[in-house]
Design a protein around this motif. Structure first.
Motif, mmCIF file in Angstrom:
data_model
loop_
_atom_site.group_PDB
_atom_site.id
_atom_site.type_symbol
_atom_site.label_atom_id
_atom_site.label_comp_id
_atom_site.label_asym_id
_atom_site.label_seq_id
_atom_site.Cartn_x
_atom_site.Cartn_y
_atom_site.Cartn_z
ATOM 1 N N LEU A 287 -1.877 6.217 -10.041
ATOM 2 C CA LEU A 287 -1.093 6.848 -8.975
ATOM 3 C C LEU A 287 -1.906 6.911 -7.673
ATOM 4 O O LEU A 287 -1.364 6.692 -6.588
ATOM 5 N N ILE A 288 -3.192 7.202 -7.783
ATOM 6 C CA ILE A 288 -4.054 7.232 -6.603
ATOM 7 C C ILE A 288 -4.115 5.845 -5.968
ATOM 8 O O ILE A 288 -3.938 5.699 -4.748
ATOM 9 N N ILE A 289 -4.351 4.832 -6.798
ATOM 10 C CA ILE A 289 -4.419 3.456 -6.287
ATOM 11 C C ILE A 289 -3.125 3.089 -5.580
ATOM 12 O O ILE A 289 -3.133 2.551 -4.461
ATOM 13 N N ASN A 290 -2.002 3.383 -6.218
ATOM 14 C CA ASN A 290 -0.705 3.023 -5.626
ATOM 15 C C ASN A 290 -0.439 3.793 -4.331
ATOM 16 O O ASN A 290 0.136 3.242 -3.389
ATOM 17 N N LYS A 291 -0.856 5.040 -4.267
ATOM 18 C CA LYS A 291 -0.657 5.828 -3.045
ATOM 19 C C LYS A 291 -1.519 5.277 -1.909
ATOM 20 O O LYS A 291 -1.068 5.163 -0.770
ATOM 21 N N VAL A 292 -2.764 4.918 -2.217
ATOM 22 C CA VAL A 292 -3.637 4.313 -1.197
ATOM 23 C C VAL A 292 -3.029 3.004 -0.715
ATOM 24 O O VAL A 292 -3.007 2.719 0.492
ATOM 25 N N LYS A 293 -2.492 2.207 -1.637
ATOM 26 C CA LYS A 293 -1.848 0.946 -1.255
ATOM 27 C C LYS A 293 -0.627 1.216 -0.376
ATOM 28 O O LYS A 293 -0.405 0.521 0.630
ATOM 29 N N ASP A 294 0.171 2.222 -0.739
ATOM 30 C CA ASP A 294 1.347 2.577 0.065
ATOM 31 C C ASP A 294 0.939 2.951 1.495
ATOM 32 O O ASP A 294 1.577 2.514 2.461
ATOM 33 N N PHE A 295 -0.106 3.760 1.610
ATOM 34 C CA PHE A 295 -0.581 4.119 2.951
ATOM 35 C C PHE A 295 -1.091 2.887 3.691
ATOM 36 O O PHE A 295 -0.851 2.732 4.888
ATOM 37 N N ARG A 296 -1.785 2.014 2.975
ATOM 38 C CA ARG A 296 -2.296 0.786 3.615
ATOM 39 C C ARG A 296 -1.136 -0.056 4.117
ATOM 40 O O ARG A 296 -1.189 -0.617 5.217
ATOM 41 N N ASP A 297 -0.080 -0.168 3.324
ATOM 42 C CA ASP A 297 1.081 -0.965 3.709
ATOM 43 C C ASP A 297 1.846 -0.336 4.881
ATOM 44 O O ASP A 297 2.298 -1.041 5.779
#
Length: 167
Positions: free
Chosen positions: A54-64
């Motif tokens: 979930l942390i990885i996906n949230k960081v990716k979402d913010f990056r996107d």
């Protein structure tokens, strides 16, 4: 016939060759991408648990969505490549696991069919041995050693001791 053939979908030589060719091709494509970790390395790197995903996906979402909030210390091209490879590998593993599960289930049914046919053959050998037919007593003795606690004359299909001795 005294038993049911649960699995009667057999492979032709052509099918075996096609599967083996496909597996060889898959192995050829995957070998350069495979990792070989020691037991210690597996412990060290472990598996990313669901919370960490979930942390990885949230960081990716913010990056996107808001790349200006991303750390300049992260190699974002590598991050995205790792994320893409991880997603691809997970999907591929699930597909392969589904195939493995189906193959394992089919093998279980073929094993069951072989075992039931073997019990029938053993019963026949015991019958023939009881008529003093030549060679059958040796067959009964050799097969009978695989059955734990069963008297040599007991029925193989109706007792709870049908289980061969554990290997």
């Amino acid at each position: 016939m005294p038993f049911t053939n649960f699995e009667n979908r057999h492979f032709s030589s052509e099918e075996k060759n096609a599967v083996n060719t496909a597996l060889a091709s898959l192995e050829t494509e995957l070998i350069p991408k495979l990792a070989n970790l020691t037991a210690d390395e597996r412990k060290q790197y472990g598996s990313v648990n669901e919370q960490n995903k979930l942390i990885i996906n949230k960081v990716k979402d913010f990056r996107d969505s808001q790349p200006n909030l991303s750390s300049p210390d992260v190699d974002w091209v590598e991050f995205m490549n790792d994320h893409d490879s991880r997603s691809y590998l997970q999907t591929t593993i699930q597909r392969l696991q589904s195939i493995i599960d189906g193959l394992t289930n089919a093998k279980i049914l073929h094993d069951w069919d072989n075992y039931q046919a073997s019990l029938t053959d053993y019963d026949y050998a015991k019958y023939k041995a009881s008529t003093n037919a030549i060679g059958y007593q040796t067959k009964v003795s050799e097969i009978g050693q695989f059955f734990a606690g069963r008297p040599s004359g007991s029925s193989n299909k109706t007792t709870s001791t049908d289980t061969p001795v554990a290997e």
